[in-house]
Design a protein around this motif. Sequence first.
Motif, mmCIF file in Angstrom:
data_model
loop_
_atom_site.group_PDB
_atom_site.id
_atom_site.type_symbol
_atom_site.label_atom_id
_atom_site.label_comp_id
_atom_site.label_asym_id
_atom_site.label_seq_id
_atom_site.Cartn_x
_atom_site.Cartn_y
_atom_site.Cartn_z
ATOM 1 N N PRO A 125 0.834 -1.209 0.000
ATOM 2 C CA PRO A 125 0.000 0.000 0.000
ATOM 3 C C PRO A 125 0.866 1.255 0.000
ATOM 4 C CG PRO A 125 0.141 -0.864 2.220
ATOM 5 C CD PRO A 125 0.900 -1.825 1.332
ATOM 6 N N PRO A 126 0.267 2.379 -0.384
ATOM 7 C CA PRO A 126 1.027 3.628 -0.398
ATOM 8 C C PRO A 126 1.604 3.954 0.974
ATOM 9 C CG PRO A 126 -1.002 3.879 -1.613
ATOM 10 C CD PRO A 126 -1.089 2.552 -0.913
ATOM 11 N N ASP A 127 2.817 4.485 0.975
ATOM 12 C CA ASP A 127 3.511 4.879 2.203
ATOM 13 C C ASP A 127 3.142 6.333 2.508
ATOM 14 O OD1 ASP A 127 5.323 5.689 4.145
ATOM 15 O OD2 ASP A 127 7.035 4.706 3.215
ATOM 16 N N MET A 128 2.536 6.545 3.653
ATOM 17 C CA MET A 128 2.018 7.860 4.011
ATOM 18 C C MET A 128 2.960 8.661 4.912
ATOM 19 S SD MET A 128 -0.577 7.286 2.220
ATOM 20 C CE MET A 128 -1.724 8.630 2.379
ATOM 21 N N LYS A 129 4.182 8.184 5.134
ATOM 22 C CA LYS A 129 5.091 8.824 6.102
ATOM 23 C C LYS A 129 5.346 10.304 5.806
ATOM 24 C CE LYS A 129 7.561 4.733 7.706
ATOM 25 N NZ LYS A 129 7.232 3.690 6.737
ATOM 26 N N ILE A 130 5.483 10.656 4.536
ATOM 27 C CA ILE A 130 5.722 12.052 4.156
ATOM 28 C C ILE A 130 4.577 12.923 4.681
ATOM 29 C CG2 ILE A 130 5.815 13.662 2.195
ATOM 30 C CD1 ILE A 130 7.139 11.367 0.584
ATOM 31 N N LEU A 131 3.357 12.463 4.464
ATOM 32 C CA LEU A 131 2.188 13.220 4.912
ATOM 33 C C LEU A 131 2.060 13.207 6.432
ATOM 34 C CD1 LEU A 131 -0.380 12.076 2.201
ATOM 35 C CD2 LEU A 131 0.921 14.210 2.283
ATOM 36 N N GLU A 132 2.345 12.066 7.042
ATOM 37 C CA GLU A 132 2.259 11.960 8.506
ATOM 38 C C GLU A 132 3.208 12.944 9.180
ATOM 39 O OE1 GLU A 132 3.154 7.822 9.002
ATOM 40 O OE2 GLU A 132 1.108 7.185 8.517
ATOM 41 N N LYS A 133 4.452 13.005 8.711
ATOM 42 C CA LYS A 133 5.448 13.906 9.305
ATOM 43 C C LYS A 133 5.028 15.370 9.148
ATOM 44 C CE LYS A 133 9.453 10.895 8.759
ATOM 45 N NZ LYS A 133 10.715 10.676 8.034
ATOM 46 N N GLU A 134 4.542 15.719 7.982
ATOM 47 C CA GLU A 134 4.133 17.104 7.749
ATOM 48 C C GLU A 134 2.909 17.454 8.593
ATOM 49 O OE1 GLU A 134 4.472 20.938 6.325
ATOM 50 O OE2 GLU A 134 5.883 19.280 6.214
ATOM 51 N N LEU A 135 1.999 16.510 8.747
ATOM 52 C CA LEU A 135 0.807 16.771 9.565
ATOM 53 C C LEU A 135 1.198 17.022 11.022
ATOM 54 C CD1 LEU A 135 -2.216 17.083 9.806
ATOM 55 C CD2 LEU A 135 -2.396 14.578 9.999
ATOM 56 N N ILE A 136 2.166 16.290 11.516
ATOM 57 C CA ILE A 136 2.649 16.520 12.884
ATOM 58 C C ILE A 136 3.204 17.940 13.006
ATOM 59 C CG2 ILE A 136 4.450 15.889 14.551
ATOM 60 C CD1 ILE A 136 3.993 12.935 13.570
ATOM 61 N N LYS A 137 4.004 18.372 12.013
ATOM 62 C CA LYS A 137 4.552 19.734 12.020
ATOM 63 C C LYS A 137 3.434 20.776 12.028
ATOM 64 C CE LYS A 137 8.689 19.024 9.223
ATOM 65 N NZ LYS A 137 9.296 19.445 7.954
ATOM 66 N N ILE A 138 2.461 20.577 11.152
ATOM 67 C CA ILE A 138 1.342 21.527 11.035
ATOM 68 C C ILE A 138 0.582 21.606 12.353
ATOM 69 C CG2 ILE A 138 -0.926 21.868 9.953
ATOM 70 C CD1 ILE A 138 0.394 20.696 7.352
ATOM 71 N N ARG A 139 0.283 20.465 12.923
ATOM 72 C CA ARG A 139 -0.481 20.461 14.175
ATOM 73 C C ARG A 139 0.318 21.080 15.316
ATOM 74 N NH1 ARG A 139 -3.939 14.868 13.334
ATOM 75 N NH2 ARG A 139 -5.576 15.935 12.154
ATOM 76 N N THR A 140 1.612 20.851 15.329
ATOM 77 C CA THR A 140 2.463 21.452 16.364
ATOM 78 C C THR A 140 2.466 22.966 16.212
ATOM 79 O OG1 THR A 140 3.846 19.473 16.460
ATOM 80 C CG2 THR A 140 4.806 21.515 17.318
ATOM 81 N N LEU A 141 2.645 23.447 14.987
ATOM 82 C CA LEU A 141 2.665 24.894 14.750
ATOM 83 C C LEU A 141 1.320 25.535 15.072
ATOM 84 C CD1 LEU A 141 4.717 25.046 11.427
ATOM 85 C CD2 LEU A 141 5.449 25.817 13.691
#
Length: 126
Positions: free
Chosen positions: A100-116
């Motif tokens: 299945p597609p690897d979502m790590k790129i999106l997961e990492k960016e979402l963590i950054k966005i939510r933190t900010l």
Amino acid sequence: MNHNHSVWGTVESIVAAYKIMDENGNIVPDLESQVIVRRMLTALRRFFFDNGLLTVTAFDNDGNLIDRHYYRNDFTDEGIELLKHKEAAWLKSKAAKKKPPDMKILEKELIKIRTLMTEGATRSST
């Protein structure tokens, strides 16, 4: 100016655009690419839905994709930020084409966005 602009077309309309020329010079569906693109786009919608980045329901009660157009108002602010920062990079990546597609790129960016966003909300309330 229309602020509720189109963001995503239907999966099937995008998939249908993938065509190749056969040995007789006819334009025919590129079935291999269509499978990959359908899987990628469905996984992207699942990621956004599962992470609360949509304001609409993307899947029915049986877990089947509700294939529809998505507009600006169908996304949360976090969802829009993720689209702006990483959607294009993810779609171009090898990770998106995996099964299945690897979502790590999106997961990492979402963590950054939510933190900010959390830090910004904390600062504005003090």
